[in-house]
Design a protein around this motif. Structure first.
Motif, mmCIF file in Angstrom:
data_model
loop_
_atom_site.group_PDB
_atom_site.id
_atom_site.type_symbol
_atom_site.label_atom_id
_atom_site.label_comp_id
_atom_site.label_asym_id
_atom_site.label_seq_id
_atom_site.Cartn_x
_atom_site.Cartn_y
_atom_site.Cartn_z
ATOM 1 N N MET A 91 0.833 -1.190 0.000
ATOM 2 C CA MET A 91 0.000 0.000 0.000
ATOM 3 C C MET A 91 0.876 1.253 0.000
ATOM 4 S SD MET A 91 -2.937 -1.145 -0.381
ATOM 5 C CE MET A 91 -4.330 -0.123 -0.049
ATOM 6 N N LEU A 149 1.864 1.722 -3.447
ATOM 7 C CA LEU A 149 0.762 2.257 -4.254
ATOM 8 C C LEU A 149 0.550 3.743 -4.005
ATOM 9 C CD1 LEU A 149 -2.206 -0.303 -4.323
ATOM 10 C CD2 LEU A 149 -0.593 0.278 -6.120
ATOM 11 N N TYR A 150 0.713 4.143 -2.726
ATOM 12 C CA TYR A 150 0.366 5.520 -2.391
ATOM 13 C C TYR A 150 1.543 6.488 -2.443
ATOM 14 C CZ TYR A 150 -4.505 4.786 -1.357
ATOM 15 O OH TYR A 150 -5.833 4.550 -1.484
ATOM 16 N N LEU A 209 -15.142 9.621 -6.643
ATOM 17 C CA LEU A 209 -15.127 8.176 -6.422
ATOM 18 C C LEU A 209 -15.944 7.787 -5.204
ATOM 19 C CD1 LEU A 209 -11.491 7.109 -7.260
ATOM 20 C CD2 LEU A 209 -13.596 6.521 -8.451
ATOM 21 N N THR A 250 -18.756 -6.850 -2.473
ATOM 22 C CA THR A 250 -17.889 -6.237 -3.457
ATOM 23 C C THR A 250 -18.496 -6.337 -4.842
ATOM 24 O OG1 THR A 250 -16.767 -8.344 -3.573
ATOM 25 C CG2 THR A 250 -15.788 -6.654 -2.188
ATOM 26 N N LYS A 277 -13.679 -5.703 3.040
ATOM 27 C CA LYS A 277 -13.180 -6.025 1.703
ATOM 28 C C LYS A 277 -13.365 -4.869 0.733
ATOM 29 C CE LYS A 277 -13.337 -10.906 1.767
ATOM 30 N NZ LYS A 277 -13.678 -12.191 1.321
ATOM 31 N N ALA A 278 -14.599 -4.309 0.736
ATOM 32 C CA ALA A 278 -14.892 -3.242 -0.218
ATOM 33 C C ALA A 278 -13.972 -2.054 0.013
ATOM 34 C CB ALA A 278 -16.360 -2.824 -0.107
ATOM 35 N N LEU A 279 -13.716 -1.766 1.306
ATOM 36 C CA LEU A 279 -12.844 -0.632 1.626
ATOM 37 C C LEU A 279 -11.439 -0.875 1.083
ATOM 38 C CD1 LEU A 279 -12.531 2.046 3.165
ATOM 39 C CD2 LEU A 279 -11.708 0.710 5.108
ATOM 40 N N TRP A 280 -10.943 -2.074 1.271
ATOM 41 C CA TRP A 280 -9.605 -2.407 0.751
ATOM 42 C C TRP A 280 -9.550 -2.229 -0.759
ATOM 43 C CZ3 TRP A 280 -4.700 -3.895 2.233
ATOM 44 C CH2 TRP A 280 -4.488 -3.996 3.616
ATOM 45 N N LEU A 281 -10.545 -2.751 -1.431
ATOM 46 C CA LEU A 281 -10.558 -2.642 -2.895
ATOM 47 C C LEU A 281 -10.617 -1.175 -3.301
ATOM 48 C CD1 LEU A 281 -12.913 -5.544 -3.955
ATOM 49 C CD2 LEU A 281 -10.430 -5.466 -3.975
ATOM 50 N N PHE A 282 -11.398 -0.421 -2.554
ATOM 51 C CA PHE A 282 -11.520 0.998 -2.834
ATOM 52 C C PHE A 282 -10.159 1.671 -2.677
ATOM 53 C CE2 PHE A 282 -12.856 5.332 -1.430
ATOM 54 C CZ PHE A 282 -13.467 5.692 -2.611
ATOM 55 N N LEU A 283 -9.474 1.365 -1.575
ATOM 56 C CA LEU A 283 -8.163 1.964 -1.333
ATOM 57 C C LEU A 283 -7.157 1.559 -2.408
ATOM 58 C CD1 LEU A 283 -7.811 1.705 2.545
ATOM 59 C CD2 LEU A 283 -8.235 3.732 1.132
ATOM 60 N N ILE A 284 -7.279 0.335 -2.883
ATOM 61 C CA ILE A 284 -6.354 -0.121 -3.918
ATOM 62 C C ILE A 284 -6.576 0.640 -5.218
ATOM 63 C CG2 ILE A 284 -5.910 -2.096 -5.443
ATOM 64 C CD1 ILE A 284 -6.215 -3.857 -2.915
ATOM 65 N N VAL A 342 -7.930 3.747 -5.547
ATOM 66 C CA VAL A 342 -7.837 5.218 -5.501
ATOM 67 C C VAL A 342 -6.604 5.783 -6.215
ATOM 68 C CG1 VAL A 342 -7.470 7.185 -3.966
ATOM 69 C CG2 VAL A 342 -9.358 5.655 -3.552
ATOM 70 N N LEU A 398 -7.470 -6.950 -9.240
ATOM 71 C CA LEU A 398 -8.910 -7.209 -9.281
ATOM 72 C C LEU A 398 -9.280 -8.555 -9.907
ATOM 73 C CD1 LEU A 398 -10.426 -3.657 -9.793
ATOM 74 C CD2 LEU A 398 -10.168 -5.002 -7.719
#
Ligand SMILES: Nc1ncnc2c1ncn2[C@@H]1O[C@H](COP(=O)(O)OP(=O)(O)O)[C@@H](O)[C@H]1O
Ligand SMILES: [Mg+2]
Lengths: 275, 370, 257
Positions: A19, A22-23, A250, A271, C70-77, C79, C140
């Protein structure tokens, strides 16, 4: 047991490191935007908002922003409308060569952008059309429509076909059914499609670079400015604004996706639909 | 069939030679039937036999490949679902999740542009009819399964259709709620007097609720009759075993008089059947099998009540259900055991496997098959 | 369209529309173009392998060890992916540069004595930058494939005595293969045609075929040759993708038998 623990920890560490990777660039953007030195390097020298001020007075930038807005808004609307029809057709009907046609429509998703740019350029030259912002819109619609179809298809897939039939059964016309049932139910999908295509178009460089005439879009403007070190800090400031804007968009898109999931009675934390 | 026909009932739906093909799949192979005004009619059959397809063609969502559908004396060819006097309760209920309960129920009325007060009153009446008075402002997606079903029903009934079509409306509910809804639905149909056509694969549900039932297999109606007639006089083995349990025994006609056909039946011996016991068009030499319902045979215990005919066999299995006991009995001279059900009345003993049973039956409970 | 175009000839401002294979002959035989093409392919393949290898553990982590968010992680990935591509690449240049963030940090920590120079203006920089840019596209599909794995299969494997490592290689990995293949193809195709990254951080030895295509359309004013190069690279990439697709399918089948 201890073996398992170790593996878990190792993965956690990796996830954090990844991460950071990535950031890393994203975090640097605002740092340099507020740094008072004109040189984009560490150590930082001091805090300033001067670079944001510069943006206000740069005429060329304002033009680029205006052009980009025009291109992105047009692209978002056109590709979402096209995506709406295509997704609806694929979800409801089977037609001859369906797979082939859809494959062709989705093709730009996996083609290198430079190929799309080059192809379009040649077509436009052959047709004798002059390059303008509208040719950029054309190119952007081509690459954005597949995304729009993907987002809206998942919205339509989540829509029980008997919803439309029920409306029709209760005496509503096809158009009335679309207006009173279909559209409200896929509305969140439409909004996220608009936001996503807008964002893609706003950021797209290659096609805009190849297909634009004298009017440049924002990324093309940024590209031209990257050559001048003196301009860099203000570009960083510009990037920071764009970053903030994109994150807001987003989050909005995600919010609408979740709301649609809740409406359909699904667990909002799934998801599904995000991908 | 003729004995149950009410002379005053007029035909509301007429199906004439209706077929439907999806590509190479022939889902319906020629359906001819009439449905009467005000009756509770069921389409019963195993999954995939074409029930939903037939219902959707009546509703107007599909067009017949050949044949005609007439509703209320008007041929329906070329008339779309939104112009037909039918309304559907979908299997998934198809409640609009973005609207309130009241807006769902009033959805179809909106098109009719009633004065506001009338509209409100009608919606309230429809909700009261399905016991959902006061639920109008609720958001539709907060309702339970049973409540959704009621909303779907109210939404259809408010349109005052000639026919309400229901596609497995109870299959998503749990057993207890389903039993309750079966009775309520039946009562509601009686009180509004609208024709209901119910699609179901549950024979018990069809028997309980319907005035008449069309039993379908492989895209065809095998038998159309009242529940009682269907149970007592199934036209063939398929219908007989789909509705309830039936014991089949090999049989052959040995002779025929003016009044009777003499049969030689496996394990049961010689049995005389009146000619009226033969289905229409069946000749004595067509008979190859007979059927006996489990409850039509009795296990005679302690030499007690006598029966018209008695045969012997060995109990191979005993299943005790509290109010009933089901026995598997291998009758003398027969390989496969037959099923016999007995009511557990006071003082009646339960036989154990291995014991010998004396089985009594009446010859008029025998059903003949090809 | 591009295909027909590539058979034509450019005479300064006019187009000779008679059919010719000369562009292809040039595209395939000129050492410069061949070198560029091979380099593009080599870099993209490395990028793809690096990206997918780096992405797999993350996808695995989110799919198997994250339960609530999970959704938050995917979102962070996703961004970082939505921020301007141009600026992201440029910022890598800032990070990797001679006086860049990385070098100053390492110098400051005393880990190195003089700035590392092998990380900018060459193929390494291109690989790092592209591996960053295409990360979500690799994560993804792999994540989706991992999510589809029926968890009871893993329990079954455990039940049958497989340790975590064995069950990973015998159950998880084969079942995740479709996702890995999808990720590979999704990353490979666009990276071959990437323009910005080699241009900004690749120096001269990191330049790739798309830069040449652009040159042909621009300064060199030989659009047909550019088209021939574009078409050729398309075919090569398409061929490799199909190869990967069918090869893994064969292996998958072989493993299943
Ligand atoms: N839209 C369709 N396309 C192709 N085949 C269909 C379609 N609808 C139904 N069928 C086929 O027609 C047959 C009857 O289906 P259906 O009417 O749904 O059966 P039932 O409701 O009795 O379970 C089945 O074999 C089904 O696969
Ligand atoms: Mg059905």
């Amino acid at each position: 047991m201890s073996n398992r623990r170790n593996k878990l920890n190792w993965l956690n560490v990796y996830a954090v490191v990844y991460m950071v990777f990535l950031y890393a660039p994203v975090v640097l953007l605002p740092i340099f935007a507020f740094n008072s030195s004109t040189i984009i390097a560490f150590p930082l020298s001091g805090f300033t908002t001067e670079w944001f001020g510069v943006l206000w007075t740069t005429e060329a930038l304002h033009n680029a922003v205006r052009n980009s807005m025009l291109v992105s808004v047009s692209t978002a609307i056109i590709s979402t409308v096209l995506g709406l029809f295509a997704a609806r057709a694929v979800a409801r009907y089977t037609f001859p060569f369906q797979r082939g046609i859809m494959g062709l429509v989705m093709l730009p998703l996996v083609l290198p952008e430079i190929i799309i740019a080059v192809s379009l350029l040649i077509v436009l030259i052959q047709l004798g059309l002059s390059l303008s912002l509208w040719t950029v819109v054309l190119g952007h619609v081509l690459i954005c429509t597949p995304f729009s179809i993907a987002v809206l298809s998942s919205a339509f897939r989540g829509l029980d076909p008997s919803m439309e039939e029920a409306s029709f059964d209760l005496g509503e016309t096809h158009w009335g059914t679309f207006r009173r049932v279909t559209f409200p139910l896929v509305m969140p999908g439409v909004i996220s499609s608009l936001l996503i295509t807008f964002t893609i178009s706003l950021d797209e460089f290659i096609i805009a670079f190849f297909l634009t005439g004298t009017d440049v879009t924002l990324p093309v403007y940024i590209w031209s400015q990257l050559r001048f070190p003196a301009k860099l800090p203000s570009i960083m400031a510009l990037g920071t604004i764009l970053l903030a804007l994109t994150v807001v968009l987003l989050i909005l898109a995600e919010f609408f996706r979740r709301r649609s999931a809740t409406r359909r009675g699904l667990d909002a934390s799934t998801t599904e639909g995000l991908i | 069939m003729l004995d149950t026909e009410k002379p005053h009932a007029r035909t509301i739906i007429d199906l004439d030679g209706v077929t439907k093909s999806f590509g190479s799949v022939q889902a319906l192979k020629g359906i001819t039937a009439t449905i009467r005004e005000g009756e509770f009619f069921s389409l019963l059959g195993p999954s995939g036999c074409g029930k939903t397809t037939l219902l959707r063609m009546i509703a107007g969502f599909e067009d017949p490949t050949t044949g005609t559908i007439t509703i209320d004396d008007k041929p329906m060819a070329g008339i779309a679902a939104n112009h037909r006097p039918t309304n559907m309760v979908f299997q998934s209920y198809a409640i609009f999740p973005h609207l309130s309960v009241a807006d769902n129920v009033g959805y179809g009325l909106k098109k009719r542009r009633l004065p506001k007060a009338d509209y409100k009153r009608e919606v309230e009446q429809a909700l009261a009819m399905v016991d959902l008075g006061g639920y109008g402002p609720r958001a539709a997606h907060t309702l339970s399964g049973g409540q959704r079903q009621r909303v779907a029903l109210a939404r259809a009934l408010i349109m005052k259709p000639k026919v309400v079509l229901l596609d497995e409306p109870l299959s998503a509910l749990d057993k207890k709620l389903r039993d309750q809804m079966q009775l309520e639905l039946r009562q509601l149909q009686r009180s509004v007097g609208i024709t209901f056509i119910l699609v179901t694969h549950d024979q018990e549900e069809a028997l309980i609720m319907s005035d008449r039932i069309a039993v379908m297999f492989d895209g065809q109606i095998e038998q159309l009759a009242t529940p009682e007639e269907l149970y007592r006089r199934p036209v063939n083995q398929r219908v007989a075993s789909f509705i309830g349990v039936m014991n089949f025994l090999g049989a052959q006609a040995t002779g025929s008089t003016d009044t009777h056909v003499s049969l030689d039946v496996q394990a049961l011996g010689k049995i005389d059947i009146p000619h009226s016991g033969l289905p229409k068009g069946m000749k004595p030499e067509d008979i190859h099998r007979v059927g006996v319902r489990p409850e039509m045979m009795t296990i005679l215990i302690d030499g007690a009540p006598s029966a018209e005919r008695i045969v012997e066999g060995e109990v191979t299995e005993t299943s005790y259900y509290g109010d009933m006991t089901y026995y598997s009995v291998r009758l003398n001279g027969l390989e496969t055991p037959v099923t016999i059900s007995m009511r557990n009345t006071a003082g009646r003993a339960v036989l154990r496997p291995g014991e010998t049973a004396r089985v009594g039956f009446a010859t008029d409970s025998i059903i003949v098959f090809r | 369209m591009v295909v027909t175009f590539s058979f034509w000839t450019q005479n300064y401002l006019d187009l000779d529309t008679s059919f010719t294979l000369a562009n292809y002959r040039e595209a395939w035989t000129d050492p410069l173009y061949r070198e560029l093409m091979l380099r593009s392919l080599r870099i993209s393949l490395i990028v793809t392998i690096v990206t997918v290898l780096l992405a797999f553990p993350i996808a695995y982590h989110v799919s198997f060890h994250v339960h609530q968010r999970k959704a938050l992680w995917l979102f962070l990935i996703t961004v970082p992916f939505w921020t301007s591509y141009l600026l992201r690449v440029f910022l890598w240049k800032v990070i990797l540069g001679y006086n860049g963030v990385l070098n100053s940090a390492l110098l400051g920590l005393g880990l190195i004595d003089e700035p590392l120079s092998f990380i900018l203006y060459n193929a390494n920089a291109v690989v790092i930058t592209l591996a960053h840019a295409w990360a979500p596209f690799a994560i993804l599909p792999i994540f989706v494939a991992l999510e589809r794995i029926d968890r009871s299969l893993l329990e079954a494997a455990k039940d049958l005595g497989d340790g975590p490592v064995r069950s990973f290689f015998r159950v998880t990995l084969p079942l995740a293969m479709p996702g890995v293949v999808a990720a590979t193809i999704i990353v490979l195709i666009p990276t071959v045609g990437d323009y910005i990254t080699p241009r900004l951080v690749g120096g001269t030895e990191g330049l790739m075929i798309s830069n040449m295509i652009q040159v042909q359309f621009g300064k060199a004013n030989n659009a047909p040759l550019g088209a021939a190069l574009a078409v050729s690279s398309m075919f090569i990439v398409g061929g490799i993708s199909l190869l990967i697709f069918f090869a893994t399918r064969k292996i998958g089948r072989g493993g299943a038998d």
